[in-house]
Design a protein around this motif. Structure first.
Motif, PDB file in Angstrom:
ATOM      1  N   GLY A  29       0.964  -1.064  -0.115  1.00  0.00           N
ATOM      2  CA  GLY A  29      -0.347   0.173  -0.199  1.00  0.00           C
ATOM      3  C   GLY A  29       0.801   1.383  -0.050  1.00  0.00           C
ATOM      4  N   LEU A  30       1.732   1.040   0.275  1.00  0.00           N
ATOM      5  CA  LEU A  30       3.245   2.173   0.002  1.00  0.00           C
ATOM      6  C   LEU A  30       3.261   2.505  -1.450  1.00  0.00           C
ATOM      7  N   LYS A  31       2.566   3.667  -1.729  1.00  0.00           N
ATOM      8  CA  LYS A  31       3.105   4.719  -3.528  1.00  0.00           C
ATOM      9  C   LYS A  31       4.596   5.447  -3.192  1.00  0.00           C
ATOM     10  N   ASN A  32       4.977   5.217  -5.011  1.00  0.00           N
ATOM     11  CA  ASN A  32       6.172   5.543  -5.085  1.00  0.00           C
ATOM     12  C   ASN A  32       6.068   6.922  -3.952  1.00  0.00           C
ATOM     13  N   ARG A  33       4.982   7.726  -3.728  1.00  0.00           N
ATOM     14  CA  ARG A  33       6.057   9.047  -3.299  1.00  0.00           C
ATOM     15  C   ARG A  33       6.432   8.878  -1.602  1.00  0.00           C
ATOM     16  N   HIS A  34       5.736   8.365  -1.359  1.00  0.00           N
ATOM     17  CA  HIS A  34       5.948   7.753   0.120  1.00  0.00           C
ATOM     18  C   HIS A  34       7.750   7.256   0.330  1.00  0.00           C
ATOM     19  N   LEU A  35       8.014   6.162  -0.566  1.00  0.00           N
ATOM     20  CA  LEU A  35       8.893   5.510  -0.405  1.00  0.00           C
ATOM     21  C   LEU A  35       9.818   6.747  -0.846  1.00  0.00           C
ATOM     22  N   SER A  36       9.575   7.616  -2.221  1.00  0.00           N
ATOM     23  CA  SER A  36      10.496   8.820  -2.001  1.00  0.00           C
ATOM     24  C   SER A  36      10.893   9.657  -1.383  1.00  0.00           C
ATOM     25  N   MET A  37       9.900   9.743  -0.268  1.00  0.00           N
ATOM     26  CA  MET A  37      10.511  10.810   0.904  1.00  0.00           C
ATOM     27  C   MET A  37      10.693  10.425   1.627  1.00  0.00           C
ATOM     28  N   ILE A  38       9.994   8.909   1.906  1.00  0.00           N
ATOM     29  CA  ILE A  38      10.474   7.795   3.596  1.00  0.00           C
ATOM     30  C   ILE A  38      12.116   8.283   3.361  1.00  0.00           C
ATOM     31  N   ALA A  39      12.662   7.847   2.020  1.00  0.00           N
ATOM     32  CA  ALA A  39      14.340   7.640   1.388  1.00  0.00           C
ATOM     33  C   ALA A  39      14.856   8.817   2.043  1.00  0.00           C
ATOM     34  N   ILE A  40      14.271   9.775   1.093  1.00  0.00           N
ATOM     35  CA  ILE A  40      14.617  11.397   1.304  1.00  0.00           C
ATOM     36  C   ILE A  40      15.177  11.974   3.101  1.00  0.00           C
ATOM     37  N   ALA A  41      14.141  11.752   3.575  1.00  0.00           N
ATOM     38  CA  ALA A  41      14.222  12.471   4.884  1.00  0.00           C
ATOM     39  C   ALA A  41      14.151  11.241   6.197  1.00  0.00           C
ATOM     40  N   ALA A 172       7.641  14.470   6.199  1.00  0.00           N
ATOM     41  CA  ALA A 172       8.968  14.240   6.246  1.00  0.00           C
ATOM     42  C   ALA A 172       8.888  15.142   4.893  1.00  0.00           C
ATOM     43  N   GLY A 173       8.531  15.307   4.473  1.00  0.00           N
ATOM     44  CA  GLY A 173       8.231  16.653   3.539  1.00  0.00           C
ATOM     45  C   GLY A 173       8.061  18.078   4.134  1.00  0.00           C
ATOM     46  N   ILE A 174       7.654  18.178   5.231  1.00  0.00           N
ATOM     47  CA  ILE A 174       7.913  19.445   5.892  1.00  0.00           C
ATOM     48  C   ILE A 174       9.531  19.679   6.542  1.00  0.00           C
ATOM     49  N   LYS A 175      10.472  18.695   7.212  1.00  0.00           N
ATOM     50  CA  LYS A 175      11.478  18.394   7.280  1.00  0.00           C
ATOM     51  C   LYS A 175      12.131  18.464   6.264  1.00  0.00           C
ATOM     52  N   VAL A 176      11.919  18.359   5.045  1.00  0.00           N
ATOM     53  CA  VAL A 176      12.172  18.656   3.724  1.00  0.00           C
ATOM     54  C   VAL A 176      13.129  20.413   3.416  1.00  0.00           C
ATOM     55  N   VAL A 177      11.274  20.855   3.221  1.00  0.00           N
ATOM     56  CA  VAL A 177      11.181  21.770   2.592  1.00  0.00           C
ATOM     57  C   VAL A 177      12.079  22.956   3.498  1.00  0.00           C
ATOM     58  N   ALA A 178      12.059  22.188   5.081  1.00  0.00           N
ATOM     59  CA  ALA A 178      12.641  23.669   6.714  1.00  0.00           C
ATOM     60  C   ALA A 178      14.225  23.942   5.847  1.00  0.00           C
ATOM     61  N   ILE A 179      14.709  22.893   5.789  1.00  0.00           N
ATOM     62  CA  ILE A 179      16.047  22.320   5.807  1.00  0.00           C
ATOM     63  C   ILE A 179      16.806  23.559   4.910  1.00  0.00           C
ATOM     64  N   ALA A 180      15.646  22.668   3.471  1.00  0.00           N
ATOM     65  CA  ALA A 180      16.062  24.165   1.817  1.00  0.00           C
ATOM     66  C   ALA A 180      15.876  25.386   2.133  1.00  0.00           C
ATOM     67  N   LEU A 311       8.919  19.692  16.576  1.00  0.00           N
ATOM     68  CA  LEU A 311       7.703  18.763  16.504  1.00  0.00           C
ATOM     69  C   LEU A 311       7.236  17.481  15.532  1.00  0.00           C
ATOM     70  N   THR A 312       7.624  18.310  14.508  1.00  0.00           N
ATOM     71  CA  THR A 312       7.785  17.323  13.145  1.00  0.00           C
ATOM     72  C   THR A 312       8.255  16.217  12.913  1.00  0.00           C
ATOM     73  N   ALA A 313       9.519  16.326  12.958  1.00  0.00           N
ATOM     74  CA  ALA A 313      10.555  15.655  13.032  1.00  0.00           C
ATOM     75  C   ALA A 313      10.358  14.696  14.451  1.00  0.00           C
ATOM     76  N   VAL A 314      10.175  15.139  15.531  1.00  0.00           N
ATOM     77  CA  VAL A 314       9.742  14.347  16.236  1.00  0.00           C
ATOM     78  C   VAL A 314       8.614  13.147  16.272  1.00  0.00           C
ATOM     79  N   LEU A 315       7.367  13.402  15.348  1.00  0.00           N
ATOM     80  CA  LEU A 315       5.818  13.179  15.073  1.00  0.00           C
ATOM     81  C   LEU A 315       7.076  12.569  14.180  1.00  0.00           C
ATOM     82  N   SER A 316       7.602  12.991  13.352  1.00  0.00           N
ATOM     83  CA  SER A 316       8.306  11.833  12.028  1.00  0.00           C
ATOM     84  C   SER A 316       9.074  10.603  12.690  1.00  0.00           C
ATOM     85  N   CYS A 317       9.725  11.000  13.286  1.00  0.00           N
ATOM     86  CA  CYS A 317      10.879   9.311  14.346  1.00  0.00           C
ATOM     87  C   CYS A 317       9.295   8.648  14.612  1.00  0.00           C
TER      88      CYS A 317
END
Length: 481
Positions: A29-41, A172-180, A311-317
């Motif tokens: 049930g994991l889509k490619n965009r899910h795995l891509s973001m999990i891999a990135i972040a 993960a998207g929020i983390k990536v955007v924040a660091i970028a 907080l976003t990073a904590v929830l993601s973890c």
């Protein structure tokens, strides 16, 4: 006889047209965009935001070399893991491969140690998130926030793997955007394109306060001990790939992208921090490295902005940690190394018992954190502290054996290859072993290593006793004519 990794229905239908479910199988049930973001972040934890200040204080600008060394280890380990996962996607990832290549004792031991690590992380992250939320809404006690956070994320994992993926995609998207955004804004400030204190924003900060290595070369190794554990989690994508439509493609893509992920998110952001704020500034410890850097750029309410990101990073973890612990328990159940109930899935393809057992231990650890933070909980944290390095070592030794197995059984599946095999694999083993030995020279790290070794010895001992008992039963069993 070594147990063979069990293939789920999701895995055997990896090239099929859509998600598959079954009584004993996970859902793709994991889509490619899910795995891509999990891999990135996957390599971006809350420790990068809140713990990097202490590393900078210990090593000065030389912390960049510390991050580079650990990042290189992660790249090598992920390459080895990617080689095995692309050839044989499995829900237990390195634990299943160790089971096959090194022996059942190895798969059992590293699987349970990894599970233990993540249920302790659940408690650590739940407490960290609760402290932030309690600061915003103090009317709700901190323990209640920890409970709320755990219950909500347990619910997302129980609904379906797709709901886990969707939550993780946005976290993960929020983390990536924040660091970028941080790197872009910081870079503009360093080159004088944003208002701010011109003296504090300069590449010269890398050498103008005692040199690039103000504490000598030893500071680099001290920094390694402080940053190595912030990289734990990069291997999650290889566990998640088994619940995607095309596991082999997902693993290959994640493995190939790990170099730029480490370079941009860790080295890039820490480089910007060091250019914006002198390494010996008290603000790095008092406020945190990223808040101090944002203050230097002139961003208003930097502390609150960073609290939202943390907080976003904590929830993601928390979200990914619960997922990872439950999937490892699921794999152990499949191989008979945990209760068989852990390997059962509901009609949505969710290993419900594995999730509930993992979160139950997480709740118990949270209770220990509030009741006995300096004794019982401190023991749990320290006794799981070196598990990351143990996992990486097992991956290295497993890959040494698995390469030959794959070449013998299905050479066409070797679509990802470790560079300079076996020399770089052995070099990685040497580097990890050196870090473990160097931990003995640091009082705090020494306690973590000793306690982690004791727990590891206990788990390995249990595994060997189980194997001996099982062997005795097989020998005593009557042979049918």
């Amino acid at each position: 006889m070594n147990a063979q990794p069990t293939t789920t229905k999701a895995e055997t239908s990896a090239s099929g047209p859509g998600p598959q479910t079954g009584q004993g199988g996970l859902q793709a049930g994991l889509k490619n965009r899910h795995l891509s973001m999990i891999a990135i972040a996957g390599v971006i934890g809350a420790g990068l935001f809140v713990g990097s200040g202490s590393g900078i204080a210990a090593a000065g600008p030389g912390i960049l070399l510390s991050y580079a060394l650990v990042g290189m280890l992660v790249v090598f380990v992920m390459r080895m893991l990617g080689e095995m996962a692309a050839a044989d996607p499995a829900s237990g990832s390195f634990s299943a491969y160790a089971d096959r290549a090194l022996g059942r004792w190895a798969g059992f031991s590293i699987g349970w140690l990894y599970w233990f690590f993540w249920v302790v992380v659940l408690a650590v992250e739940a407490t960290a998130g609760a402290s932030i939320l309690a600061g915003w809404i103090p009317a709700v006690p901190q323990w209640a926030w920890a409970l709320i956070v755990m219950v909500v994320l347990t619910g997302t994992n129980l609904i379906s793997v797709g709901s886990f993926g969707e939550f993780e995609f946005w976290f993960a998207g929020i983390k990536v955007v924040a660091i970028a955004a941080f790197i872009v804004l910081g870079g503009l400030a360093v080159f004088g394109l944003l208002p701010g204190d011109a003296d504090s924003a300069s590449v010269g900060n890398l050498t103008s306060h005692g040199g690039f290595l103000p504490h000598g070369p030893g500071g680099i190794l001290t920094g390694v001990l402080l940053v190595v554990f912030s990289f734990m989690g990069s291997e999650i994508v290889t566990l998640a790939a088994g619940e995607s439509p095309n596991p082999r493609r997902a693993v290959t893509k994640a493995t190939n992208s790990v170099i730029w992920r480490v370079a941009v998110f860790y080295l890039g952001s820490i480089f910007v921090v060091l250019c914006l704020v002198p390494w010996n500034s008290d603000a790095l410890i008092k406020k945190g490295s990223y808040v101090a850097a944002l203050d230097a750029v002139g961003i208003p309410h930097a502390g609150q902005i960073m609290n939202v990101i943390v907080l976003t990073a904590v929830l993601s973890c928390l979200n990914s940690g619960l997922y990872t612990a439950s999937r490892m328990a699921f794999s152990l159940g499949q191989r008979g190394d945990a209760p068989r109930a852990f390997a059962r899935t509901n009609h949505r393809g969710v290993p419900q018992a594995a999730i509930l057992m993992s979160v139950l231990f997480g709740f118990v650890a949270v209770f220990f954190n509030y009741k006995w933070p300096e004794t019982v909980f401190a023991f749990l944290v320290n006794s799981s502290g070196a598990v990351a390095l143990f996992v990486w070592l097992v991956i290295c030794f497993t890959q040494l054996r698995m390469r030959g197995i794959v070449l013998r059984e299905a050479p066409d599946k070797l679509v990802v290859r470790m560079w300079l095999f076996p020399y770089l694999t052995w070099a990685t083993i040497g580097m990890i072993s050196f870090v473990l030995v160097y931990m003995l020279t640091d009082p705090d790290a020494r306690e973590q290593l000793v306690l982690s070794l004791l727990v590891a010895a206990l788990v390995v001992g249990i595994s060997l006793v189980r194997d001996r008992i099982a062997k005795g039963r097989n020998e005593d069993a009557p042979t049918r004519p």
